[in-house]
Motif scaffolding. Structure first.
Motif, PDB file in Angstrom:
ATOM      1  N   LEU A  79       0.899  -1.150   0.039  1.00  0.00           N
ATOM      2  CA  LEU A  79       0.064   0.023  -0.123  1.00  0.00           C
ATOM      3  C   LEU A  79       0.984   1.294   0.038  1.00  0.00           C
ATOM      4  N   SER A  80       0.128   2.366  -0.152  1.00  0.00           N
ATOM      5  CA  SER A  80       0.818   3.611  -0.281  1.00  0.00           C
ATOM      6  C   SER A  80       1.929   4.014   0.608  1.00  0.00           C
ATOM      7  N   SER A 117      -6.677   1.872  -7.626  1.00  0.00           N
ATOM      8  CA  SER A 117      -6.881   2.630  -6.478  1.00  0.00           C
ATOM      9  C   SER A 117      -7.030   3.984  -6.837  1.00  0.00           C
ATOM     10  N   ILE A 118      -7.424   4.930  -6.084  1.00  0.00           N
ATOM     11  CA  ILE A 118      -7.674   6.359  -6.186  1.00  0.00           C
ATOM     12  C   ILE A 118      -6.139   6.898  -6.095  1.00  0.00           C
ATOM     13  N   TYR A 142       3.497   4.056  -5.208  1.00  0.00           N
ATOM     14  CA  TYR A 142       2.284   3.190  -5.218  1.00  0.00           C
ATOM     15  C   TYR A 142       1.599   3.648  -6.252  1.00  0.00           C
ATOM     16  N   TYR A 169     -10.199   1.315  -6.149  1.00  0.00           N
ATOM     17  CA  TYR A 169     -10.826   1.228  -4.674  1.00  0.00           C
ATOM     18  C   TYR A 169     -10.275   2.535  -4.144  1.00  0.00           C
ATOM     19  N   PRO A 170     -11.284   3.170  -3.380  1.00  0.00           N
ATOM     20  CA  PRO A 170     -10.885   4.191  -2.363  1.00  0.00           C
ATOM     21  C   PRO A 170     -10.328   3.695  -1.331  1.00  0.00           C
ATOM     22  N   GLY A 171     -10.201   4.427  -0.236  1.00  0.00           N
ATOM     23  CA  GLY A 171      -9.793   3.905   1.288  1.00  0.00           C
ATOM     24  C   GLY A 171     -11.037   2.740   1.780  1.00  0.00           C
ATOM     25  N   GLY A 182      -1.594   1.928   4.509  1.00  0.00           N
ATOM     26  CA  GLY A 182      -2.155   2.707   3.528  1.00  0.00           C
ATOM     27  C   GLY A 182      -2.077   4.278   4.290  1.00  0.00           C
ATOM     28  N   THR A 183      -2.423   5.292   3.172  1.00  0.00           N
ATOM     29  CA  THR A 183      -2.897   6.601   3.642  1.00  0.00           C
ATOM     30  C   THR A 183      -4.115   6.807   4.283  1.00  0.00           C
ATOM     31  N   THR A 184      -5.141   5.814   3.877  1.00  0.00           N
ATOM     32  CA  THR A 184      -6.553   6.287   4.257  1.00  0.00           C
ATOM     33  C   THR A 184      -6.978   5.228   5.509  1.00  0.00           C
ATOM     34  N   TRP A 279      -4.633  13.030  -4.101  1.00  0.00           N
ATOM     35  CA  TRP A 279      -5.499  11.846  -4.561  1.00  0.00           C
ATOM     36  C   TRP A 279      -6.906  12.809  -4.715  1.00  0.00           C
TER      37      TRP A 279
HETATM   38  C1  AKB Z   1      -3.853   3.202   0.677  1.00  0.00           C
HETATM   39  O1  AKB Z   1      -4.305   4.226   1.432  1.00  0.00           O
HETATM   40  O2  AKB Z   1      -2.989   3.118   0.337  1.00  0.00           O
HETATM   41  C2  AKB Z   1      -5.127   2.185   0.075  1.00  0.00           C
HETATM   42  C3  AKB Z   1      -5.640   2.945  -1.122  1.00  0.00           C
HETATM   43  C4  AKB Z   1      -6.544   3.973  -1.028  1.00  0.00           C
HETATM   44  O3  AKB Z   1      -5.022   2.353  -2.168  1.00  0.00           O
HETATM   45  N1  AKB Z   1      -5.976   2.245   0.848  1.00  0.00           N
END
Ligand code: AKB
Length: 320
Positions: A79-80, A117-118, A142, A169-171, A182-184, A279
């Protein structure tokens, strides 16, 4: 009957998707694959489980042949936030792992679901009502791997006829398996902290709006897209899908309706804040709605009610 392999089956989405696929297609027809984390008892006891790293082509081939796989849900990914800390690892897993899956699919005639992903968008993308087809120039590792992954999946469809499909996908918010790096992730942690300590320190700043989705909708998105009539899909890799958009203040306000004493302060992490600012605030997912009937069930209010109920029950049993 489908014979499905799920990579990343011990992860946040994979663990719940595997159980839902077993429910729909029969437990013995869904093989869960993890890299090294031990699976939960539920995952291990409800159907076949194999340790298989997506970067290990030999092992992946062995599993595909052993179970006569015809569909791969490829959830294994870095993930990010971890990808920014370990860009070389992210490239290896997110690109070489996907390449292996696509090569297997080509040779063994499998359909492939791959989440984008977003994160596939970037600072020059229109961040409000982000269109399905728009500028994609992310400035994170990412994001680079997600855009390259979308293009690679399109290529395998066009060149080899591999039935590749995916969503951006979003969070994703869930109460079973925690997300990893992840960031979310704050939007999951906030519910756990609200239940356990009635307070939360947020690493994203107020005013940072992002698309989000509750896990049951994320699972339905993957399963419904894979069952959709392929002849109706104009896009394939990957569809914008969203269910809600909020900033930290918005989610905290809804939690306060259930836990009035809940408080939140901020300790902004520049890395994750920097990623989040590139994002979308909210994506336009009309292509998914039109081409395969995407329709989420959960908004912020309904998701919060369910999250707090489930986590409250777990907390009462000493399981948090
Ligand atoms: C992330 O935050 O890296 C993931 C994503 C939005 O792809 N949850």
């Amino acid at each position: 009957m489908k014979r499905i392999m799920v990579t990343g089956a011990v992860g946040q989405i994979g663990s719940e998707l595997t159980l839902a696929l077993r429910e729909r297609y029969g437990a013995d027809n869904v093989v869960a694959c993890g890299r090294k984390t031990a699976p939960s008892a539920e995952l291990k006891d409800s159907g076949p489980f194999e340790f298989a790293d997506c970067t290990d082509m030999e092992k992946m081939t062995e599993v595909v042949k052993k179970y006569k796989i015809d569909t791969i849900h490829h959830l294994a990914a870095i993930l990010s936030a971890v990808a920014e800390a370990k860009p070389q690892l992210a490239w290896n897993v997110n690109i070489n792992g996907l390449y292996n899956v696509l090569e297997l699919a080509r040779e063994h005639k499998c359909a492939v679901f791959t989440p984008s992903s977003i994160g596939a968008f970037g600072p020059s993308t229109p961040l409000d009502d982000t269109p399905q087809d728009t500028v994609q120039r992310p400035n994170t590792m990412y994001g680079v791997t997600k855009v390259a992954g979308e293009l690679l999946c399109d290529y395998y469809f066009k060149r080899y006829g591999v039935d590749t499909r995916g969503v951006r996908y979003p969070g994703i918010i869930s109460n079973v398996t925690l997300p990893g790096g992840g960031t979310t992730d704050y939007a999951v942690a906030i519910y756990y902290e609200a239940i356990k300590n009635k307070k939360f320190t947020c690493y994203l700043d107020r005013g940072t709006f992002l698309d989000m989705m509750y896990m049951p909708d994320a699972i339905n998105a993957a399963m419904d897209l894979m069952e959709a009539d392929g002849s109706k899909l104009k896009h394939r890799n990957a569809f914008n899908v969203s269910a809600m958009s909020f900033d930290p203040e918005g989610i905290a306000a809804v939690i306060r309706k259930h836990i009035p004493e809940f408080s939140m302060d901020y300790d902004v992490d520049p890395v994750r804040q920097g990623i989040a600012e590139t994002w979308p605030n909210n994506m336009d997912d009309s292509a998914a709605r039109e081409e395969w009937g995407w329709k989420p069930e959960f908004d912020l209010e309904k998701m919060s009610e369910d999250m707090l109920k489930v986590l409250g029950e777990k907390h009462a049993k000493g399981e948090l």
